[in-house]
Scaffold this motif. Structure first.
Motif, mmCIF file in Angstrom:
data_model
loop_
_atom_site.group_PDB
_atom_site.id
_atom_site.type_symbol
_atom_site.label_atom_id
_atom_site.label_comp_id
_atom_site.label_asym_id
_atom_site.label_seq_id
_atom_site.Cartn_x
_atom_site.Cartn_y
_atom_site.Cartn_z
ATOM 1 N N ASP A 127 0.833 -1.211 0.000
ATOM 2 C CA ASP A 127 0.000 0.000 0.000
ATOM 3 C C ASP A 127 0.864 1.256 0.000
ATOM 4 N N GLY A 128 1.925 1.268 0.830
ATOM 5 C CA GLY A 128 2.805 2.424 0.866
ATOM 6 C C GLY A 128 3.557 2.622 -0.434
ATOM 7 N N VAL A 129 3.994 1.522 -1.050
ATOM 8 C CA VAL A 129 4.708 1.620 -2.316
ATOM 9 C C VAL A 129 3.789 2.174 -3.399
ATOM 10 N N VAL A 130 2.628 1.558 -3.546
ATOM 11 C CA VAL A 130 1.704 1.954 -4.616
ATOM 12 C C VAL A 130 1.283 3.407 -4.477
ATOM 13 N N GLN A 249 19.488 5.022 6.774
ATOM 14 C CA GLN A 249 18.103 5.469 6.643
ATOM 15 C C GLN A 249 17.149 4.669 7.530
ATOM 16 N N GLY A 250 17.700 3.854 8.429
ATOM 17 C CA GLY A 250 16.850 2.982 9.232
ATOM 18 C C GLY A 250 16.114 3.677 10.356
ATOM 19 N N GLY A 251 16.611 4.835 10.793
ATOM 20 C CA GLY A 251 15.926 5.585 11.844
ATOM 21 C C GLY A 251 16.347 5.208 13.251
ATOM 22 N N ILE A 252 16.658 3.946 13.487
ATOM 23 C CA ILE A 252 17.095 3.499 14.807
ATOM 24 C C ILE A 252 18.370 2.665 14.634
ATOM 25 N N PRO A 253 19.226 2.613 15.668
ATOM 26 C CA PRO A 253 20.516 1.910 15.529
ATOM 27 C C PRO A 253 20.387 0.459 15.077
ATOM 28 N N VAL A 254 19.398 -0.284 15.612
ATOM 29 C CA VAL A 254 19.296 -1.698 15.256
ATOM 30 C C VAL A 254 18.966 -1.869 13.784
ATOM 31 N N ALA A 255 18.171 -0.942 13.208
ATOM 32 C CA ALA A 255 17.842 -1.024 11.790
ATOM 33 C C ALA A 255 19.071 -0.741 10.937
ATOM 34 N N LEU A 294 14.639 11.193 -2.699
ATOM 35 C CA LEU A 294 14.579 10.123 -1.705
ATOM 36 C C LEU A 294 13.243 10.203 -0.987
ATOM 37 N N LYS A 295 12.536 9.063 -0.936
ATOM 38 C CA LYS A 295 11.287 8.994 -0.182
ATOM 39 C C LYS A 295 11.414 7.903 0.862
ATOM 40 N N ARG A 296 11.395 8.316 2.128
ATOM 41 C CA ARG A 296 11.529 7.349 3.211
ATOM 42 C C ARG A 296 10.197 6.748 3.628
ATOM 43 N N SER A 297 9.103 7.277 3.136
ATOM 44 C CA SER A 297 7.786 6.882 3.622
ATOM 45 C C SER A 297 7.375 5.485 3.199
ATOM 46 N N LEU A 298 8.150 4.838 2.293
ATOM 47 C CA LEU A 298 7.762 3.514 1.842
ATOM 48 C C LEU A 298 8.034 2.441 2.888
ATOM 49 N N ARG A 299 8.816 2.736 3.899
ATOM 50 C CA ARG A 299 9.128 1.816 4.990
ATOM 51 C C ARG A 299 9.923 0.603 4.538
ATOM 52 N N ALA A 300 10.351 0.583 3.277
ATOM 53 C CA ALA A 300 11.081 -0.586 2.782
ATOM 54 C C ALA A 300 12.574 -0.325 2.720
ATOM 55 N N GLY A 301 13.053 0.677 3.443
ATOM 56 C CA GLY A 301 14.479 0.963 3.472
ATOM 57 C C GLY A 301 14.854 2.157 2.636
ATOM 58 N N GLY A 302 13.967 2.594 1.769
ATOM 59 C CA GLY A 302 14.245 3.765 0.953
ATOM 60 C C GLY A 302 13.860 3.533 -0.484
#
Length: 309
Positions: A127-130, A249-255, A294-302
Protein backbone atom coordinates in the motif's frame (compact mmCIF):
# COMPACT_ATOMS: atom_id res chain seq x y z
CA UNK A 1 9.37 -23.07 13.95
CA UNK A 2 8.71 -23.65 10.23
CA UNK A 3 10.39 -27.06 9.90
CA UNK A 4 8.75 -28.55 13.00
CA UNK A 5 5.26 -27.09 12.29
CA UNK A 6 4.96 -25.88 15.88
CA UNK A 7 3.33 -22.54 15.09
CA UNK A 8 1.00 -23.93 12.43
CA UNK A 9 -0.19 -26.66 14.80
CA UNK A 10 -0.71 -24.27 17.71
CA UNK A 11 -2.56 -21.89 15.40
CA UNK A 12 -5.24 -24.55 15.06
CA UNK A 13 -5.63 -24.92 18.81
CA UNK A 14 -3.53 -24.45 22.00
CA UNK A 15 -1.82 -27.53 23.38
CA UNK A 16 0.31 -28.71 26.26
CA UNK A 17 3.91 -29.65 25.50
CA UNK A 18 3.21 -33.38 25.83
CA UNK A 19 0.19 -33.15 23.50
CA UNK A 20 2.10 -31.21 20.88
CA UNK A 21 5.06 -33.58 21.05
CA UNK A 22 2.73 -36.53 20.45
CA UNK A 23 1.01 -34.83 17.50
CA UNK A 24 4.29 -33.91 15.83
CA UNK A 25 6.13 -37.11 16.78
CA UNK A 26 8.81 -35.19 18.70
CA UNK A 27 10.58 -35.68 22.03
CA UNK A 28 8.38 -34.48 24.90
CA UNK A 29 11.22 -33.16 27.08
CA UNK A 30 12.77 -31.25 24.20
CA UNK A 31 9.35 -29.93 23.19
CA UNK A 32 8.74 -28.53 26.68
CA UNK A 33 12.12 -26.75 26.65
CA UNK A 34 11.40 -25.37 23.18
CA UNK A 35 7.93 -24.08 24.07
CA UNK A 36 9.16 -22.44 27.26
CA UNK A 37 11.96 -20.75 25.31
CA UNK A 38 9.56 -19.54 22.61
CA UNK A 39 7.33 -18.16 25.36
CA UNK A 40 10.24 -16.24 26.87
CA UNK A 41 10.98 -14.81 23.41
CA UNK A 42 7.39 -13.65 22.93
CA UNK A 43 6.37 -16.08 20.19
CA UNK A 44 4.04 -18.06 22.48
CA UNK A 45 2.03 -17.43 25.63
CA UNK A 46 0.73 -19.78 28.28
CA UNK A 47 -2.84 -20.47 29.23
CA UNK A 48 -2.45 -22.79 32.19
CA UNK A 49 -0.56 -25.84 30.99
CA UNK A 50 -1.31 -25.09 27.35
CA UNK A 51 0.62 -22.95 24.91
CA UNK A 52 -0.80 -20.70 22.19
CA UNK A 53 0.71 -18.40 19.58
CA UNK A 54 0.85 -14.65 20.18
CA UNK A 55 -0.60 -12.02 17.84
CA UNK A 56 2.92 -11.31 16.56
CA UNK A 57 3.48 -14.95 15.64
CA UNK A 58 0.04 -15.21 14.04
CA UNK A 59 0.78 -12.23 11.81
CA UNK A 60 4.37 -12.93 10.77
CA UNK A 61 4.86 -16.69 11.03
CA UNK A 62 1.58 -18.23 9.86
CA UNK A 63 -0.59 -17.82 6.77
CA UNK A 64 -3.43 -16.28 8.77
CA UNK A 65 -2.85 -12.65 7.70
CA UNK A 66 -0.92 -12.95 4.42
CA UNK A 67 2.41 -11.75 5.84
CA UNK A 68 4.06 -15.09 6.61
CA UNK A 69 7.84 -14.59 6.48
CA UNK A 70 8.59 -18.16 7.62
CA UNK A 71 9.62 -19.15 4.05
CA UNK A 72 12.15 -16.31 4.13
CA UNK A 73 13.63 -17.72 7.34
CA UNK A 74 13.97 -21.11 5.67
CA UNK A 75 15.70 -19.47 2.70
CA UNK A 76 18.11 -17.57 4.95
CA UNK A 77 18.82 -20.70 6.97
CA UNK A 78 19.72 -22.71 3.87
CA UNK A 79 21.76 -19.93 2.26
CA UNK A 80 23.73 -19.12 5.40
CA UNK A 81 24.44 -22.80 6.01
CA UNK A 82 25.64 -23.50 2.49
CA UNK A 83 27.17 -20.22 1.33
CA UNK A 84 28.58 -18.50 4.42
CA UNK A 85 31.34 -20.98 5.35
CA UNK A 86 33.54 -19.39 2.66
CA UNK A 87 33.09 -15.81 3.95
CA UNK A 88 36.70 -15.62 5.16
CA UNK A 89 37.87 -16.53 1.67
CA UNK A 90 35.67 -13.80 0.17
CA UNK A 91 37.15 -11.19 2.49
CA UNK A 92 40.61 -12.24 1.29
CA UNK A 93 39.86 -12.36 -2.45
CA UNK A 94 36.99 -9.88 -2.80
CA UNK A 95 35.07 -12.46 -4.86
CA UNK A 96 32.49 -14.93 -3.53
CA UNK A 97 33.06 -18.52 -4.56
CA UNK A 98 29.36 -19.06 -5.40
CA UNK A 99 26.81 -16.59 -6.77
CA UNK A 100 23.54 -16.91 -4.88
CA UNK A 101 21.38 -16.53 -7.98
CA UNK A 102 23.23 -19.36 -9.73
CA UNK A 103 22.93 -21.38 -6.51
CA UNK A 104 19.17 -20.77 -6.38
CA UNK A 105 18.81 -22.24 -9.87
CA UNK A 106 20.01 -25.55 -8.39
CA UNK A 107 17.92 -25.26 -5.20
CA UNK A 108 14.21 -25.20 -6.12
CA UNK A 109 12.96 -25.36 -2.53
CA UNK A 110 15.20 -22.48 -1.40
CA UNK A 111 14.27 -20.49 -4.52
CA UNK A 112 10.56 -20.91 -3.87
CA UNK A 113 10.98 -19.96 -0.22
CA UNK A 114 12.95 -16.89 -1.33
CA UNK A 115 10.17 -15.72 -3.64
CA UNK A 116 7.42 -16.52 -1.14
CA UNK A 117 9.30 -14.57 1.51
CA UNK A 118 9.75 -11.60 -0.81
CA UNK A 119 6.05 -11.76 -1.66
CA UNK A 120 5.08 -11.72 2.02
CA UNK A 121 7.21 -8.63 2.67
CA UNK A 122 5.89 -6.97 -0.49
CA UNK A 123 2.32 -7.42 0.73
CA UNK A 124 3.25 -5.58 3.93
CA UNK A 125 4.80 -2.67 2.01
CA UNK A 126 2.46 -2.74 -1.00
CA UNK A 127 0.00 0.00 0.00
CA UNK A 128 2.81 2.42 0.87
CA UNK A 129 4.71 1.62 -2.32
CA UNK A 130 1.70 1.95 -4.62
CA UNK A 131 0.52 5.23 -3.05
CA UNK A 132 3.98 6.79 -3.45
CA UNK A 133 4.60 5.93 -7.11
CA UNK A 134 3.22 8.50 -9.58
CA UNK A 135 1.62 6.94 -12.66
CA UNK A 136 0.59 8.98 -15.74
CA UNK A 137 -3.14 9.34 -16.35
CA UNK A 138 -2.79 8.16 -19.96
CA UNK A 139 -2.27 4.52 -21.00
CA UNK A 140 1.25 3.57 -19.94
CA UNK A 141 3.60 0.63 -19.52
CA UNK A 142 5.52 -0.65 -16.50
CA UNK A 143 8.68 -2.77 -16.53
CA UNK A 144 9.20 -4.60 -13.23
CA UNK A 145 12.80 -5.86 -13.15
CA UNK A 146 13.42 -8.74 -10.77
CA UNK A 147 9.86 -8.53 -9.43
CA UNK A 148 9.15 -12.22 -9.90
CA UNK A 149 6.65 -12.42 -7.03
CA UNK A 150 4.48 -9.86 -8.95
CA UNK A 151 3.00 -8.18 -5.87
CA UNK A 152 3.98 -4.61 -6.77
CA UNK A 153 2.91 -4.95 -10.41
CA UNK A 154 -0.43 -6.37 -9.29
CA UNK A 155 -0.94 -3.56 -6.76
CA UNK A 156 -0.15 -0.85 -9.30
CA UNK A 157 -2.34 -2.37 -12.02
CA UNK A 158 -5.22 -2.75 -9.59
CA UNK A 159 -5.01 0.92 -8.64
CA UNK A 160 -4.33 2.26 -12.13
CA UNK A 161 -6.53 0.72 -14.85
CA UNK A 162 -4.56 2.55 -17.54
CA UNK A 163 -1.39 0.65 -16.63
CA UNK A 164 -0.04 -2.58 -18.13
CA UNK A 165 3.08 -4.36 -16.87
CA UNK A 166 5.89 -6.66 -17.93
CA UNK A 167 7.71 -8.58 -15.17
CA UNK A 168 11.25 -9.53 -16.19
CA UNK A 169 12.89 -12.19 -14.01
CA UNK A 170 14.23 -15.73 -14.13
CA UNK A 171 11.79 -18.49 -15.07
CA UNK A 172 12.23 -20.00 -11.61
CA UNK A 173 11.46 -16.71 -9.84
CA UNK A 174 8.34 -16.16 -11.95
CA UNK A 175 6.68 -19.38 -10.78
CA UNK A 176 5.29 -17.70 -7.64
CA UNK A 177 4.35 -14.57 -9.61
CA UNK A 178 2.32 -16.50 -12.18
CA UNK A 179 0.18 -17.91 -9.36
CA UNK A 180 -0.42 -14.43 -7.93
CA UNK A 181 -1.27 -12.96 -11.34
CA UNK A 182 -3.75 -15.77 -11.98
CA UNK A 183 -5.34 -15.22 -8.56
CA UNK A 184 -5.67 -11.47 -9.25
CA UNK A 185 -7.15 -12.20 -12.71
CA UNK A 186 -4.72 -9.79 -14.35
CA UNK A 187 -3.28 -12.05 -17.06
CA UNK A 188 -4.53 -9.68 -19.75
CA UNK A 189 -2.55 -6.71 -18.36
CA UNK A 190 0.49 -8.29 -16.70
CA UNK A 191 2.84 -10.43 -18.78
CA UNK A 192 5.98 -12.21 -17.65
CA UNK A 193 9.32 -12.26 -19.46
CA UNK A 194 11.69 -15.05 -18.36
CA UNK A 195 15.33 -14.15 -18.81
CA UNK A 196 18.42 -12.47 -17.41
CA UNK A 197 17.87 -8.72 -17.24
CA UNK A 198 21.61 -8.16 -16.86
CA UNK A 199 22.54 -9.73 -20.20
CA UNK A 200 19.27 -9.78 -22.17
CA UNK A 201 17.65 -6.87 -24.01
CA UNK A 202 14.96 -5.16 -21.92
CA UNK A 203 12.77 -3.89 -24.73
CA UNK A 204 11.62 -0.29 -25.03
CA UNK A 205 8.64 2.01 -24.74
CA UNK A 206 8.21 1.89 -20.98
CA UNK A 207 6.97 4.81 -18.88
CA UNK A 208 7.91 3.39 -15.49
CA UNK A 209 10.56 0.90 -14.33
CA UNK A 210 10.70 -0.72 -10.88
CA UNK A 211 13.92 -2.12 -9.39
CA UNK A 212 13.08 -3.37 -5.93
CA UNK A 213 15.74 -5.25 -3.95
CA UNK A 214 18.01 -5.50 -6.99
CA UNK A 215 20.94 -3.08 -6.76
CA UNK A 216 22.39 -4.48 -3.53
CA UNK A 217 23.27 -7.63 -5.49
CA UNK A 218 25.77 -5.79 -7.72
CA UNK A 219 28.87 -3.64 -7.55
CA UNK A 220 28.65 0.04 -8.48
CA UNK A 221 29.96 -0.33 -12.05
CA UNK A 222 27.53 -3.18 -12.70
CA UNK A 223 24.65 -1.04 -11.46
CA UNK A 224 25.70 1.83 -13.72
CA UNK A 225 25.65 -0.53 -16.70
CA UNK A 226 22.24 -1.95 -15.72
CA UNK A 227 20.70 1.47 -15.11
CA UNK A 228 22.05 2.73 -18.43
CA UNK A 229 20.13 -0.14 -20.09
CA UNK A 230 17.05 0.78 -18.09
CA UNK A 231 17.30 4.41 -19.19
CA UNK A 232 17.38 3.31 -22.82
CA UNK A 233 14.19 1.27 -22.27
CA UNK A 234 12.27 4.30 -20.94
CA UNK A 235 10.22 6.74 -22.96
CA UNK A 236 11.31 10.41 -22.71
CA UNK A 237 10.26 11.70 -19.30
CA UNK A 238 9.92 8.16 -17.97
CA UNK A 239 10.56 7.34 -14.35
CA UNK A 240 12.58 4.72 -12.50
CA UNK A 241 11.74 3.75 -8.93
CA UNK A 242 14.31 1.94 -6.81
CA UNK A 243 13.47 0.28 -3.50
CA UNK A 244 16.36 -0.96 -1.40
CA UNK A 245 17.90 -1.09 2.06
CA UNK A 246 19.85 2.14 2.39
CA UNK A 247 22.64 2.60 4.92
CA UNK A 248 21.83 5.29 7.46
CA UNK A 249 18.10 5.47 6.64
CA UNK A 250 16.85 2.98 9.23
CA UNK A 251 15.93 5.58 11.84
CA UNK A 252 17.10 3.50 14.81
CA UNK A 253 20.52 1.91 15.53
CA UNK A 254 19.30 -1.70 15.26
CA UNK A 255 17.84 -1.02 11.79
CA UNK A 256 21.10 0.54 10.62
CA UNK A 257 23.01 -2.43 12.02
CA UNK A 258 20.69 -4.80 10.16
CA UNK A 259 21.40 -2.97 6.90
CA UNK A 260 25.15 -3.26 7.47
CA UNK A 261 24.82 -7.00 8.12
CA UNK A 262 22.60 -7.32 5.06
CA UNK A 263 25.33 -5.65 3.01
CA UNK A 264 27.91 -8.18 4.21
CA UNK A 265 25.50 -11.00 3.36
CA UNK A 266 25.19 -9.85 -0.25
CA UNK A 267 28.91 -9.19 -0.46
CA UNK A 268 29.24 -12.91 0.26
CA UNK A 269 26.23 -14.00 -1.80
CA UNK A 270 26.86 -12.04 -5.00
CA UNK A 271 29.76 -9.63 -4.57
CA UNK A 272 27.27 -6.82 -3.90
CA UNK A 273 26.76 -4.45 -0.97
CA UNK A 274 24.34 -2.13 0.76
CA UNK A 275 24.57 1.48 -0.43
CA UNK A 276 24.07 4.93 1.05
CA UNK A 277 21.68 7.34 -0.61
CA UNK A 278 24.60 9.46 -1.82
CA UNK A 279 26.25 6.42 -3.41
CA UNK A 280 23.08 5.43 -5.26
CA UNK A 281 22.46 9.02 -6.31
CA UNK A 282 25.95 9.08 -7.83
CA UNK A 283 25.30 5.77 -9.63
CA UNK A 284 22.02 7.11 -11.03
CA UNK A 285 23.69 10.32 -12.16
CA UNK A 286 26.43 8.40 -13.97
CA UNK A 287 23.73 6.36 -15.71
CA UNK A 288 22.16 9.57 -17.01
CA UNK A 289 19.25 10.09 -14.62
CA UNK A 290 18.22 13.39 -13.05
CA UNK A 291 15.60 14.81 -10.67
CA UNK A 292 16.60 12.21 -8.09
CA UNK A 293 14.55 12.15 -4.89
CA UNK A 294 14.58 10.12 -1.71
CA UNK A 295 11.29 8.99 -0.18
CA UNK A 296 11.53 7.35 3.21
CA UNK A 297 7.79 6.88 3.62
CA UNK A 298 7.76 3.51 1.84
CA UNK A 299 9.13 1.82 4.99
CA UNK A 300 11.08 -0.59 2.78
CA UNK A 301 14.48 0.96 3.47
CA UNK A 302 14.25 3.77 0.95
CA UNK A 303 13.08 4.49 -2.59
CA UNK A 304 14.65 6.68 -5.24
CA UNK A 305 12.24 7.89 -7.91
CA UNK A 306 14.08 9.52 -10.82
CA UNK A 307 13.02 11.03 -14.12
CA UNK A 308 14.94 10.27 -17.26
CA UNK A 309 16.77 13.36 -18.52
Amino acid sequence: MPRLNVFETLQQEPAAASELAQRLNLDARGMNMLLETLTALGYLERAGARFRITAMTRKWLTDAEGANVAPFLLFWGASLEQLFPTLEETFRTGKPRTDIYAWLETQPDAARNFQKGLAALARVFNDGVVSNIPVPARPCRLLDLGGGHAIYSIGLCQKYPQLSAVIFDSAQALEVGRESIDAAQLNGRITVQPGDFVTDALGSGFDLVLLFNILHGFQAEQNIALLTKVRAALNPGGRIVIGDQLIGQGGIPVANLATRLFGIAFYQFAGGQAYTYDELRDILTQAGFGDIQLKRSLRAGGALPSHRE
